[in-house]
Design a protein around this motif. Structure first.
Motif, mmCIF file in Angstrom:
data_model
loop_
_atom_site.group_PDB
_atom_site.id
_atom_site.type_symbol
_atom_site.label_atom_id
_atom_site.label_comp_id
_atom_site.label_asym_id
_atom_site.label_seq_id
_atom_site.Cartn_x
_atom_site.Cartn_y
_atom_site.Cartn_z
ATOM 1 N N THR A 1 0.739 -1.133 -0.057
ATOM 2 C CA THR A 1 0.113 0.092 -0.058
ATOM 3 C C THR A 1 0.948 1.077 -0.277
ATOM 4 O OG1 THR A 1 -1.572 -0.991 1.072
ATOM 5 C CG2 THR A 1 -2.010 1.517 0.902
ATOM 6 N N LEU A 2 1.879 0.937 0.863
ATOM 7 C CA LEU A 2 3.377 2.757 1.044
ATOM 8 C C LEU A 2 3.621 2.902 -0.277
ATOM 9 C CD1 LEU A 2 4.876 4.608 2.622
ATOM 10 C CD2 LEU A 2 5.894 3.141 3.293
ATOM 11 N N ARG A 3 3.953 1.274 -1.214
ATOM 12 C CA ARG A 3 4.909 1.483 -2.186
ATOM 13 C C ARG A 3 3.664 2.666 -3.573
ATOM 14 N NH1 ARG A 3 4.065 -1.326 -6.547
ATOM 15 N NH2 ARG A 3 2.674 -3.184 -5.905
ATOM 16 N N LEU A 4 2.279 1.899 -3.705
ATOM 17 C CA LEU A 4 1.556 2.910 -4.418
ATOM 18 C C LEU A 4 0.972 3.730 -4.306
ATOM 19 C CD1 LEU A 4 -0.702 -0.779 -4.659
ATOM 20 C CD2 LEU A 4 0.712 0.147 -6.046
ATOM 21 N N GLN A 5 0.966 3.918 -2.630
ATOM 22 C CA GLN A 5 0.393 5.816 -2.808
ATOM 23 C C GLN A 5 2.383 6.319 -3.129
ATOM 24 O OE1 GLN A 5 0.178 5.273 1.707
ATOM 25 N NE2 GLN A 5 -2.358 5.391 1.654
ATOM 26 N N ILE A 6 3.483 5.897 -2.669
ATOM 27 C CA ILE A 6 4.334 6.891 -3.053
ATOM 28 C C ILE A 6 4.465 7.143 -4.568
ATOM 29 C CG2 ILE A 6 7.297 6.480 -3.272
ATOM 30 C CD1 ILE A 6 7.596 5.319 -0.103
ATOM 31 N N GLU A 7 4.213 5.675 -5.381
ATOM 32 C CA GLU A 7 3.954 5.567 -6.639
ATOM 33 C C GLU A 7 3.130 7.351 -6.975
ATOM 34 O OE1 GLU A 7 3.065 1.959 -8.033
ATOM 35 O OE2 GLU A 7 5.536 1.215 -8.121
ATOM 36 N N ASP A 8 2.269 7.930 -6.548
ATOM 37 C CA ASP A 8 1.391 8.084 -6.961
ATOM 38 C C ASP A 8 2.313 9.883 -6.918
ATOM 39 O OD1 ASP A 8 -0.823 7.004 -7.600
ATOM 40 O OD2 ASP A 8 -1.455 6.826 -5.820
ATOM 41 N N TYR A 9 2.911 9.991 -6.081
ATOM 42 C CA TYR A 9 4.033 11.368 -5.589
ATOM 43 C C TYR A 9 5.483 11.504 -6.679
ATOM 44 C CZ TYR A 9 0.024 12.275 -2.106
ATOM 45 O OH TYR A 9 -1.391 12.336 -2.730
ATOM 46 N N ILE A 10 5.594 10.473 -7.102
ATOM 47 C CA ILE A 10 6.768 10.810 -7.146
ATOM 48 C C ILE A 10 7.121 10.896 -8.972
ATOM 49 C CG2 ILE A 10 8.229 9.842 -5.037
ATOM 50 C CD1 ILE A 10 8.382 7.328 -7.754
ATOM 51 N N ASP A 11 7.921 11.832 -9.808
ATOM 52 C CA ASP A 11 8.382 11.488 -10.864
ATOM 53 C C ASP A 11 9.882 10.235 -11.503
ATOM 54 O OD1 ASP A 11 9.645 11.800 -13.662
ATOM 55 O OD2 ASP A 11 9.788 13.879 -13.383
#
Length: 96
Positions: free
Chosen positions: A46-56
């Motif tokens: 879940t954390l990985r998916l959330q982080i993916e939303d905010y990074i380039d």
């Protein structure tokens, strides 16, 4: 499992959001761009998916390292390994 999250994110807003996500997931900040704590497999995903939303993905770098307690206790800490102002007793307890 024990999780390390390390990142180098250029955008200030994205970097702040990723730090908040790590804290909300229950991880402890041990350096400015390094978090450590215990998560189960679902929480990590879940954390990985959330982080993916905010990074380039073209310029940012994020590392999520899982390990068990025995592996963590073999970690060698050199110099001022943790920022003393950030590290809690809960984090210190993971190493002993």
């Amino acid at each position: 499992m024990i999780i390390w999250v390390l990142y180098d994110i250029q955008n200030d807003r994205s970097r702040t959001k990723v730090a908040k996500l790590c804290k909300q997931a229950g991880l402890y900040r041990v350096q400015f761009s390094v978090f450590l704590g215990s998560l189960n497999a679902h929480e990590k995903d879940t954390l990985r998916l959330q982080i993916e939303d905010y990074i380039d993905e073209e310029i940012d770098k994020v590392y999520i390292f899982p390990m068990n307690k025995a592996e963590l206790q073999q970690t060698e800490l050199l110099g001022q390994a943790f920022d003393k102002d950030l590290v809690s007793d809960e984090v210190r307890a993971l190493f002993f």
